[in-house]
Enzyme design. Sequence first.
Site, PDB file in Angstrom:
ATOM      1  CD  GLN A 155      -2.969   1.063   2.387  1.00 29.40           C
ATOM      2  OE1 GLN A 155      -3.798  -0.003   2.250  1.00 29.40           O
ATOM      3  NE2 GLN A 155      -2.814   1.860   3.474  1.00 29.40           N
ATOM      4  CD  GLU A 199      -2.276   7.260   2.925  1.00 26.85           C
ATOM      5  OE1 GLU A 199      -1.021   7.094   2.657  1.00 26.85           O
ATOM      6  OE2 GLU A 199      -3.233   7.074   3.682  1.00 26.85           O
ATOM      7  CD  GLU A 280       0.795   1.430   9.069  1.00 27.65           C
ATOM      8  OE1 GLU A 280       1.553   2.307   8.761  1.00 27.65           O
ATOM      9  OE2 GLU A 280      -0.725   1.531   9.016  1.00 27.65           O
ATOM     10  CE  LYS A 331      -4.735   4.703   9.897  1.00 20.65           C
ATOM     11  NZ  LYS A 331      -4.934   3.678   9.130  1.00 20.65           N
ATOM     12  CB  SER A 361      -6.499   6.950   2.271  1.00 26.51           C
ATOM     13  OG  SER A 361      -7.567   6.071   2.664  1.00 26.51           O
TER      14      SER A 361
HETATM   15  P1  PGA Z   1      -6.879   4.247   5.355  1.00 29.65           P
HETATM   16  O1  PGA Z   1      -5.154   4.038   5.180  1.00 29.65           O
HETATM   17  O2  PGA Z   1      -6.574   5.468   5.860  1.00 29.65           O
HETATM   18  O3  PGA Z   1      -7.331   3.930   3.801  1.00 29.65           O
HETATM   19  O4  PGA Z   1      -7.080   3.151   6.061  1.00 29.65           O
HETATM   20  C1  PGA Z   1      -3.945   4.359   5.747  1.00 29.65           C
HETATM   21  C2  PGA Z   1      -3.467   3.239   6.327  1.00 29.65           C
HETATM   22  O5  PGA Z   1      -3.780   1.994   6.221  1.00 29.65           O
HETATM   23  O6  PGA Z   1      -2.659   3.324   7.277  1.00 29.65           O
HETATM   24 ZN    ZN Z   2      -2.165   1.119   7.674  1.00 23.74          ZN
END
Ligand code: PGA
Ligand code: ZN
Length: 412
Positions: A155, A199, A280, A331, A361
């Site tokens: 990702q 992002e 991660e 988060k 994201s």
């Molecule tokens: P997401 O991605 O905000 O789409 O979950 C960010 C991440 O996985 O760290």
């Molecule tokens: Zn993540």
Amino acid sequence: MTKISSIEGRILYNSRGSKTIEIDVESEGKFLGRACAPSGASVGKYEAVCFPNGKPEESLRIIQENSQKFIGLESSDLKGIHDTLKSLDNSTNYSRIGGALAFAVTIASMESAAKAAKQPLFEILSPKSSFKFPFPLGNILGGGVHAGPGTPDIQEILICATGSKTIESAIETNLSVHKELRRVLEKEDPNFTNGRGDEGGWAPKLENQKALEVSAKACENLGFTLGKEVSLGVDFASSTQWNEEKQKYVYDRAGFENSAGEQIDFASNIIEKYKLIFAEDAVHEEAFEDMAEITAKFPNTMITGDDLIVTNKNILTKAIGLKSCNAVILKVNQAGSLYDALEFAKVANQNNIRLITSHRSGESIDSQISHIGIATKSKMLKVGVVGGERIAKLNELLRLSEHDLIRGMAEI
Ligand code: PGA
Ligand code: ZN
């Protein structure tokens, strides 16, 4: 001490163009706190539900019908505001009111309290503390669910200016690597469109290993040594690849599959080869023991749980018992309210689990998470490198560098 005099909401859009909710909390009729909720694309199975039945309008209706319950509360009484939200939703994952609403109400209230007290938000969140800047950690090359076909299955490849002594130099260095990577990608592929993922990281048609190679090359071209001036990180977001039926990680784009054991080797080789400072979700969101194996192997890398931990203090407690990670993503909207997230941060800090406060994201142009990263003593702030909604968080750090309460960079 100021009391909430009004609370109002509206439907707006996030950086992906999806509907979200924004909340205004006013204290004493004049101190406005405003927060707009972000949302994820690679969402953890156990994180707070964003909106009831996926509808921001439902969250808006709920706050409009219940606004009186908040009026008269102290805007700085985070626990009181959290408890009032919980009185509307006794589920474990905010499925009735939406985690996005809990996020926006609690952050807007604390911002209103900060304005009333004429203090920065970070100070209100953690009074009488000493503060340091978290290292910005930014996406330079993206794939997975944040970018289209042909991009890497992995990702995110991230940059962190681990050798920087100031926040200004840390941000500038990340920007220089992002820029240099564009030049490297243009050389590599004359048809590279300069396309970027959700992002702001480049989204080239490259498989995983090649994507890592070009990222390292961009650092080297600038005269940096990996692990010194700058370090790379990777968000494997492995739950995206995990196929429950096959019990394998399926790398569709690159065309291979990994067993659980092969995935540990796959991630370990990347951590070693690129001297990653940060790795991660190297395995899927329920593989606590496989994560523990990687954590034991790499004490000097931040082996980080995101989808694995989902900013949930009970899951973190389980992970601590199993030694599944030495770092965690925070988060706020995964937890729900800011109160939940700060409770989570306490458990992490008490157990020497390093915190990385993170964007989603799908973001807003708000910048409160820069304050939350500082207040929670996060080692890193994962907010991207470019894009208006990402730069907003970095620019807030630069504004805060004028503040003499924050001294130097976090120790990582
Ligand atoms: P997401 O991605 O905000 O789409 O979950 C960010 C991440 O996985 O760290
Ligand atoms: Zn993540």
